[in-house]
Design a protein around this motif. Structure first.
Motif: not given
Length: 586
Positions: A372, A374, A379, A381, A440, A540
């Protein structure tokens, strides 16, 4: 469409790729009717349009609006007051931006130019011709599947080809080296010019993956604007342009009559960063003389070979750093605020989460974990498509749960402090493994109306070392400084340009480096802040900035348009009074 001897189903606007260029005059109010005949949920983002007091038209699914569902329509209404130059529009859903995009050109109002009659409306001599140049990708796969792959942490897919104004160019003749007939649509973009004339090239990077270097053999550019803000002109033979950016350049047709390749070369960071196949493309600048194409212009009668430019190395990161460092503002909409009210240090990186919500898993490329992207080690959602309302509606009507997600405050600094640019962290393995675990959450940061905000974006080296073109919706940013390595306030604040910093909506944060920006949070609403590399966004690298209403109606967000798409026709938010006592209905 058929490219490279393969037929691919493509989602486009009005049968065009790129989509139609939209032209307006500064001060116009625009109504754009979007009819969704595709099988996908769609929104359109008007990239760089400030949307003053009009966050409802910003076009981010489940953030500022529910998407336009298949078979339905929505009319975006917005003004382009106080702006002029090259902007663009694109889908903000999945990876459909690769084929749903086009130029948005706001021309100066000659009545307000302040010059003498017949003088140039620009702060430079009026060009003989203006030409949008849209750099993009060609993918021979389903773009929705591409997005799913990225969300699953698999971003090794690469585009099959790069394009200039939708054309692949002659590098892809013969089906990419596989043999076969050359298809007409692959013949490449051609710009016919006349000796002695000047051309304003409006460059737009609509690609998903890469920064590009752009050159025209035998010619030099005078850079005059970036992100629809005029800059102090400077001369260069190469333009560096990242996804989301626009750059305006003047090109004089002052070479010997002939043919000159226009080349767009995709960049990527060098090893040990993971290497993926990247593409380049080329079009042609072809001279005309007295209305006749100069010999060597095609038709099987070429006698003069086309000139090819010397391009930077695809791993050259210094050229883009110095190109962006050369940008300074020619005209500022307002003085740079002398000091900030709030400060944030935001790291941009990569981590991993365990599949299926497991508490622990193997990482460093294991199938047990998902890669993911960041922001400050978290990250983003995305709000679920099945939520009752967008984040903006939930914010406006004070329904905190209506968007279906618990909101997490974006911290002022990263959760972990380490040597952010340590190249030993780039390869998968034991060195970076301890920094991978993340989570997330729907990250938001609230600002009071009118707050002056400083943000230092710091790129990090965990599992990658690329740049990050950070785009903030609804606001322009003063780019105060940039640098390689780790940001050091004690050293770097003294380098801030508070006199004529460039004004940008998309800021390129150097790989293994940083960029410092300042903006005024004076546009109430819920605004997306994200990396414009599609794989980073899908994975993300996003946060949401919420700017609160001001102290009066004229600096507060008005109610939504009555035809704003609903997430579910059976759902609606309760009727609640707003802060000024006016009852609004959903």
């Amino acid at each position: 469409m058929t490219h490279l001897c393969k037929e691919t189903l493509v989602t486009v606007v009005n049968g065009q790729l790129p989509g139609p260029a939209i032209e307006a005059t500064e001060g116009d109010t625009m109504w754009v009717h979007v009819v969704n005949e595709s099988p996908y949920n769609i929104t359109i983002h008007w990239h760089g349009v400030k949307q003053r007091l009009n966050c409802w038209a910003d076009g981010v699914p489940m953030v500022t609006q529910c998407p336009i569902r298949p078979g339905r329509s929505f009319t975006y209404r917005f003004a382009v007051a106080g702006q002029q130059g090259t902007l663009w529009w694109h889908a903000h859903v999945a990876c459909l931006r690769a084929s749903l995009h086009g130029a948005l050109i706001v021309r100066p109002n000659r009545n307000n130019s302040g010059g003498a009659a017949g003088s140039s409306p620009y702060p430079f001599p009026e060009p003989d011709m203006e030409v949008p140049i849209v750099i993009g990708d060609w993918w021979d796969m389903d773009l929705e599947q591409l997005d799913k792959n990225m969300m699953d942490g698999y971003f090794a897919d690469s585009q099959t080809a790069s394009t200039i104004n939708g054309k692949l160019g002659d590098l892809y003749h013969g089906c990419g080296g596989a043999g076969g007939d050359v298809e007409e649509e692959e013949d490449g973009y051609v710009l016919e010019v006349e000796a002695g004339k000047t051309y304003l090239l409006r460059l737009i990077n609509a690609g998903l993956y890469a920064e590009y270097y752009v050159k025209v053999a035998g010619h030099r550019f005078t850079v005059v604007a970036a992100d629809a803000s005029y800059v102090n002109p400077f001369v260069t033979d190469v333009v560096a342009i990242a996804p989301g950016e626009t750059v305006d350049v003047l090109m004089a047709a002052d070479a010997a009559p002939g043919r000159y390749y226009m080349v767009a070369l995709a960049m990527q960071p060098p090893e040990p960063d993971p290497q993926v196949p990247v593409a380049s493309t080329r079009g042609m600048v072809r001279y005309r003389r007295s209305g006749v194409v100069v010999p060597g212009g095609g038709g099987g009668e070429d006698v003069v070979p086309a000139v090819v430019p010397d391009m930077p190395d695809m791993h050259d990161v210094d050229t883009t750093f110095f190109f962006h460092g050369n940008l300074t503002s020619l005209r500022r909409p307002a003085p740079v605020p002398a000091r900030a009210d709030e400060r944030m240090f935001v790291t941009l990186g990569v981590g991993s989460i365990c599949r299926d919500g497991e508490p622990s898993c193997e990482r460093s490329g294991s199938n047990e974990s998902i890669i993911v992207a960041t922001v400050n080690d978290v990250s983003f959602q995305e709000p679920p498509a099945g939520a009752a309302a967008s984040l903006l509606e939930a914010h406006y009507y004070r329904h905190r749960a209506a968007a279906g997600e618990e909101l997490r405050a974006l911290p002022d600094a990263p959760l972990r402090v380490f040597n952010f640019t340590d190249e030993a962290l780039i390869p998968w393995g034991p060195v970076e493994a301890r920094l991978e675990p993340t989570e997330k959450a729907t990250l938001v940061r609230r600002f009071r109306h009118g707050a002056v905000v400083d943000v230092v974006f710091q790129s990090t080296a965990v599992m990658q070392s690329g740049s990050n073109p950070m785009h903030l919706h609804g606001h322009d940013m003063f780019v105060l400084a940039q640098g390689f390595g780790n940001y050091d306030a004690a050293r770097d604040v003294a380098r801030y340009n508070l006199v004529d910093p460039p004004v940008k909506n998309t800021v390129v944060v150097p790989g293994l480096g940083w960029a410092a920006v300042r903006f005024v949070a004076d546009n109430p609403g819920v605004w997306y802040m994200h990396c414009h590399f599609e794989f980073h966004m899908s994975m993300g690298m996003i946060a949401v900035f919420i700017v609160e209403d001001g102290s009066s109606v004229d600096i507060s967000l008005p109610p939504p348009p009555v035809d704003l798409p609903k997430c579910d026709a059976e759902e609606s938010l309760a009727v609640v009074p707003d802060k000024f006592g006016v009852v609004q209905n959903s």
